[in-house]
Design an enzyme around this catalytic site. Structure first.
Site, PDB file in Angstrom:
ATOM      1  N   ASN A 162      45.383  39.225  45.296  1.00 35.13           N
ATOM      2  CA  ASN A 162      44.883  38.474  44.311  1.00 35.13           C
ATOM      3  C   ASN A 162      43.127  38.774  44.386  1.00 35.13           C
ATOM      4  O   ASN A 162      42.654  38.930  45.733  1.00 35.13           O
ATOM      5  CB  ASN A 162      44.997  36.656  44.194  1.00 35.13           C
ATOM      6  CG  ASN A 162      44.096  36.025  43.076  1.00 35.13           C
ATOM      7  OD1 ASN A 162      44.004  36.547  42.112  1.00 35.13           O
ATOM      8  ND2 ASN A 162      43.690  34.951  43.721  1.00 35.13           N
ATOM      9  N   HIS A 172      39.313  36.818  44.027  1.00 39.30           N
ATOM     10  CA  HIS A 172      38.891  35.569  43.475  1.00 39.30           C
ATOM     11  C   HIS A 172      37.291  35.928  43.697  1.00 39.30           C
ATOM     12  O   HIS A 172      36.702  36.302  44.542  1.00 39.30           O
ATOM     13  CB  HIS A 172      39.355  34.599  44.750  1.00 39.30           C
ATOM     14  CG  HIS A 172      38.640  33.374  44.390  1.00 39.30           C
ATOM     15  ND1 HIS A 172      39.285  32.610  43.354  1.00 39.30           N
ATOM     16  CD2 HIS A 172      37.768  32.558  45.206  1.00 39.30           C
ATOM     17  CE1 HIS A 172      38.424  31.399  43.389  1.00 39.30           C
ATOM     18  NE2 HIS A 172      37.722  31.430  44.488  1.00 39.30           N
ATOM     19  N   SER A 180      36.374  38.303  46.692  1.00 41.21           N
ATOM     20  CA  SER A 180      37.264  38.474  47.841  1.00 41.21           C
ATOM     21  C   SER A 180      38.588  39.094  47.218  1.00 41.21           C
ATOM     22  O   SER A 180      39.068  38.408  46.371  1.00 41.21           O
ATOM     23  CB  SER A 180      37.694  37.198  48.691  1.00 41.21           C
ATOM     24  OG  SER A 180      36.371  36.515  48.964  1.00 41.21           O
ATOM     25  N   ASP A 234      44.547  30.192  46.382  1.00 40.88           N
ATOM     26  CA  ASP A 234      43.044  31.178  46.891  1.00 40.88           C
ATOM     27  C   ASP A 234      43.110  31.188  48.666  1.00 40.88           C
ATOM     28  O   ASP A 234      41.976  30.978  49.080  1.00 40.88           O
ATOM     29  CB  ASP A 234      41.926  30.564  46.216  1.00 40.88           C
ATOM     30  CG  ASP A 234      41.808  30.676  44.731  1.00 40.88           C
ATOM     31  OD1 ASP A 234      42.589  31.752  44.365  1.00 40.88           O
ATOM     32  OD2 ASP A 234      41.211  29.893  44.322  1.00 40.88           O
TER      33      ASP A 234
END
Ligand code: GRF
Length: 314
Positions: free
Chosen positions: A108, A110, A137, A146
């Protein structure tokens, strides 16, 4: 070397998805985008992906339980033969089942320097806190929002007078650079000899009384003062292969394995019929299966007393 198959999940604009997709057009990019999927059938990014000739899939989450929707997305990912999932502005909290199904294979991006500012309004919070830098990040996805191991970050200086929008716009530029680089490194790592040796090492050394020596230039694992149960063959005589060698029952099993998958298994030169070589550098190794191979090989050479003790402890 086949490219890793990446699916991107989006909910909106999909500029990160576009960045991943354009980076993938380079011949030397180690991944290809095989699917762009969304929970929002109107997501602008879907049209862009379609125009670029990428398969798309959309299914609204409305009226569905989280699990039911995740299942639908999971099926689409499996149908596209996805190896890795890249979340790029996918505005869904994921069920633990879904996260578990893609463990170690879902990334992911973020818009903050994690672990700071998980969740929403990251830029606003960084400005309000008087931080000198915001940033972005890329991390592996775990069940916590997250959270998960951070794979890469880019700090972005906060300017006097920055608003959350002006900062977000600059962070987005950094996101587009960071994501494809980190994703490339991550998928390529599975074929790098150093990474593969380290994976084998951690598993082999976790077995009772295991030690490591170097034999004919190969990392080699055995029982202290006893026999060897695993070798890692590294570019042996320039064959370009990274392979794990473990003990098996004999020539029949060796022949059978090679017949089942002749790309992966081969007869290791000089080792005879009691060993099999399995290539680790083809990508997407099943490390649980490799754990079992190592344990079995360990048992084949362990003195009876030690094996019995190990059974007892287990
Ligand atoms: C990005 O800021 C990303 O960090 C966050 O959601 C936003 C998605 O933007 N997870 P886009 O759809 O990739 O343009």
């Amino acid at each position: 070397m086949a490219k890793a198959r990446v699916a991107v999940l989006i909910s909106g604009t999909g500029t990160n998805m576009a960045a991943l997709l354009y980076a993938a057009k380079a011949d030397d990019c180690p991944y290809e985008i095989v699917l762009v999927a969304s929970n929002n059938p109107d997501a602008a990014g879907l049209k862009l992906a379609e125009a670029e000739g990428i398969a798309t899939f959309a299914h609204s989450h409305k009226g569905l339980s989280r699990e039911a929707h995740d299942d639908i997305m999971h099926e689409a990912l499996v149908a596209a033969k996805t190896d890795y999932v890249a979340l790029a502005g996918y505005m869904r909290i994921l069920s633990p089942e879904f996260v578990g199904q893609w463990e170690g294979r879902m990334l992911n991006i973020h818009p903050s320097l994690l672990p700071k500012y998980k969740g929403l309004h990251t830029h606003e919070r960084a400005i309000e806190a008087g931080d000198s830098h915001g940033g972005c990040s890329v991390h592996l996805v775990t069940a916590e929002l997250d959270d998960g191991p951070i794979l890469g970050q880019t700090p972005v200086a906060i300017l006097p007078g920055d608003t959350s929008d002006s900062l977000a716009a600059r962070v987005l530029i950094a996101e587009h650079q960071l994501y494809s680089r980190v994703l490339s490194d991550y998928v390529a790592r599975e074929t790098s000899p150093d990474f593969l040796v380290q994976q084998v090492r951690e598993r082999a050394m976790a077995l009772p009384e295991a030690d490591e020596v170097v034999s004919h230039g190969m990392p080699c694992f055995g029982i202290i003062k006893g026999k060897k149960f695993a070798y890692v063959s590294l570019d042996h005589h320039g064959d370009g292969k990274t392979a794990l060698l473990v003990k098996i029952s004999g020539p029949d099993e060796q022949a059978q394995l090679i017949e089942i998958d002749s790309e992966r298994y081969y007869r290791p030169a000089y080792f005879g019929d009691g060993w099999i070589a399995m290539r680790l550098d083809l990508g997407l190794n099943d490390w649980d299966e490799i754990d079992r191979w190592l344990a079995r090989s360990w048992h084949a050479v362990a003195p009876k007393k030690l094996a019995a003790l190990a059974e007892f402890i287990a």
